[in-house]
Design a protein around this motif. Sequence first.
Motif, mmCIF file in Angstrom:
data_model
loop_
_atom_site.group_PDB
_atom_site.id
_atom_site.type_symbol
_atom_site.label_atom_id
_atom_site.label_comp_id
_atom_site.label_asym_id
_atom_site.label_seq_id
_atom_site.Cartn_x
_atom_site.Cartn_y
_atom_site.Cartn_z
ATOM 1 N N UNK A 161 93.353 68.646 -63.874
ATOM 2 C CA UNK A 161 92.871 69.746 -64.728
ATOM 3 C C UNK A 161 91.599 69.315 -65.452
ATOM 4 N N UNK A 162 90.846 70.307 -65.855
ATOM 5 C CA UNK A 162 89.628 70.049 -66.626
ATOM 6 C C UNK A 162 89.640 70.912 -67.879
ATOM 7 N N UNK A 163 88.826 70.519 -68.832
ATOM 8 C CA UNK A 163 88.550 71.420 -69.943
ATOM 9 C C UNK A 163 87.102 71.260 -70.356
ATOM 10 N N UNK A 164 86.579 72.295 -71.019
ATOM 11 C CA UNK A 164 85.165 72.295 -71.372
ATOM 12 C C UNK A 164 84.978 72.249 -72.875
ATOM 13 N N UNK A 165 84.191 71.265 -73.299
ATOM 14 C CA UNK A 165 83.863 71.113 -74.712
ATOM 15 C C UNK A 165 82.375 71.390 -74.883
ATOM 16 N N UNK A 166 82.022 72.202 -75.878
ATOM 17 C CA UNK A 166 80.622 72.582 -76.060
ATOM 18 C C UNK A 166 79.732 71.400 -76.388
ATOM 19 N N UNK A 207 87.332 80.256 -78.303
ATOM 20 C CA UNK A 207 86.611 79.015 -78.597
ATOM 21 C C UNK A 207 87.326 78.312 -79.747
ATOM 22 N N UNK A 208 87.986 77.203 -79.405
ATOM 23 C CA UNK A 208 88.744 76.454 -80.416
ATOM 24 C C UNK A 208 87.823 75.413 -81.015
ATOM 25 N N UNK A 209 87.452 75.595 -82.294
ATOM 26 C CA UNK A 209 86.646 74.549 -82.911
ATOM 27 C C UNK A 209 87.509 73.824 -83.922
ATOM 28 N N UNK A 210 87.363 72.517 -83.918
ATOM 29 C CA UNK A 210 88.124 71.664 -84.836
ATOM 30 C C UNK A 210 87.510 70.273 -84.768
ATOM 31 N N UNK A 227 101.077 74.783 -67.623
ATOM 32 C CA UNK A 227 102.510 74.957 -67.347
ATOM 33 C C UNK A 227 102.984 76.344 -67.780
ATOM 34 N N UNK A 228 102.471 76.822 -68.902
ATOM 35 C CA UNK A 228 102.942 78.100 -69.465
ATOM 36 C C UNK A 228 102.062 79.279 -69.042
ATOM 37 N N UNK A 229 101.118 79.001 -68.150
ATOM 38 C CA UNK A 229 100.229 80.036 -67.605
ATOM 39 C C UNK A 229 99.516 80.838 -68.687
ATOM 40 N N UNK A 230 98.936 80.104 -69.620
ATOM 41 C CA UNK A 230 98.189 80.732 -70.710
ATOM 42 C C UNK A 230 96.699 80.730 -70.360
ATOM 43 N N UNK A 231 95.938 81.652 -70.987
ATOM 44 C CA UNK A 231 94.497 81.653 -70.738
ATOM 45 C C UNK A 231 93.851 80.357 -71.246
ATOM 46 N N UNK A 232 92.741 79.987 -70.633
ATOM 47 C CA UNK A 232 92.086 78.720 -70.975
ATOM 48 C C UNK A 232 90.798 78.980 -71.765
ATOM 49 N N UNK A 233 90.810 78.623 -73.048
ATOM 50 C CA UNK A 233 89.605 78.809 -73.866
ATOM 51 C C UNK A 233 88.621 77.650 -73.659
ATOM 52 N N UNK A 234 87.530 77.682 -74.389
ATOM 53 C CA UNK A 234 86.647 76.522 -74.500
ATOM 54 C C UNK A 234 86.921 75.853 -75.846
ATOM 55 N N UNK A 235 86.450 74.635 -75.972
ATOM 56 C CA UNK A 235 86.642 73.888 -77.223
ATOM 57 C C UNK A 235 85.289 73.454 -77.787
ATOM 58 N N UNK A 236 85.283 73.220 -79.061
ATOM 59 C CA UNK A 236 84.105 72.644 -79.701
ATOM 60 C C UNK A 236 84.631 71.670 -80.750
ATOM 61 N N UNK A 237 84.746 70.413 -80.358
ATOM 62 C CA UNK A 237 85.222 69.398 -81.308
ATOM 63 C C UNK A 237 84.014 68.884 -82.081
ATOM 64 N N UNK A 238 83.984 69.235 -83.363
ATOM 65 C CA UNK A 238 82.809 68.875 -84.153
ATOM 66 C C UNK A 238 82.974 67.494 -84.790
ATOM 67 N N UNK A 239 81.848 66.923 -85.202
ATOM 68 C CA UNK A 239 81.886 65.636 -85.882
ATOM 69 C C UNK A 239 82.634 65.769 -87.198
#
Length: 277
Positions: A161-166, A207-210, A227-239
Amino acid sequence: MVITRFAPSPTGRLHMGHAYSALFASSLAADEGGKFLLRIEDIDTSRCREEYTEGIYEDLEWLGIRWKSDVLIQSNRFDAYRKSINLLREMGVLYPCFCSRKKIEAEQSDAGLAPHGSGLPKYSGHCRKIGSKTRRDRIAQGDPHSWRLDCSAAFSITGKLMWFDRLAGEIIVDPSILGDVIISRKDIATSYHLAVTLDDAEQGVTLISRGQDLMESTHVHRLLQCLLQLPVPHWYHHELIKDEEGRRFSKRAGSLTLKEMRDSGIRPEDLRKELGF
Ligand code: GLU
Ligand code: ZN
């Protein structure tokens, strides 16, 4: 349309780190003509207090942040959490863990395990090896237990699996990054990882920012989403912003709360400016 959120736990008053995170998420939504949502993460009823929830509303309003009215309160969502726990159990990716905190700590110090990023050693996987009859017997006897994610069983279902972080870009999921994390606690029928994953989907967050301190958790959340077949958001993990001594803001570090700053005469516009908003 971008939908962001701020998801504090009402275990104390907000400090500068929270203010930064909340301003970050609400500005992302404002800049892109999106929506900004709020969620109160109060599953840990022994540590959360209603007065702190009120404090969150008060502090955010003072900061000039506006959120959509449908605030999600996690302590209202135990039915939904239970359903997903049952689903995951049926998929064979959870196992009961009967270990006491003491036992886990002793094992970890015996093994001399180096702490990983979050500062906590991974769980040894001791209860993964218990036979199914013993499991059934112990559960029938009422032995207290949590439910852990068998991360390698989960990975064999999800595959790569992959995920995208801004900020960090495309990231490959490392399913064992936090080990077999707890999905349902002994005392509370959910956990941070499960509740956050289900609720970001429930609220339609895109867009999950944290803070970057939660980056490792995202690997687990991405597995659960699949596993739960949920939609896949993007993330933005800030400093993470630091105080004058270079420490992260926290209750433990004795950081000033926003309320204390307000009471000492600091104006919200000064604080926003200091934080770069
Ligand atoms: N409730 C978590 C905290 O206050 C944040 C959860 C998240 O943003 O994913 O640290
Ligand atoms: Zn165990």
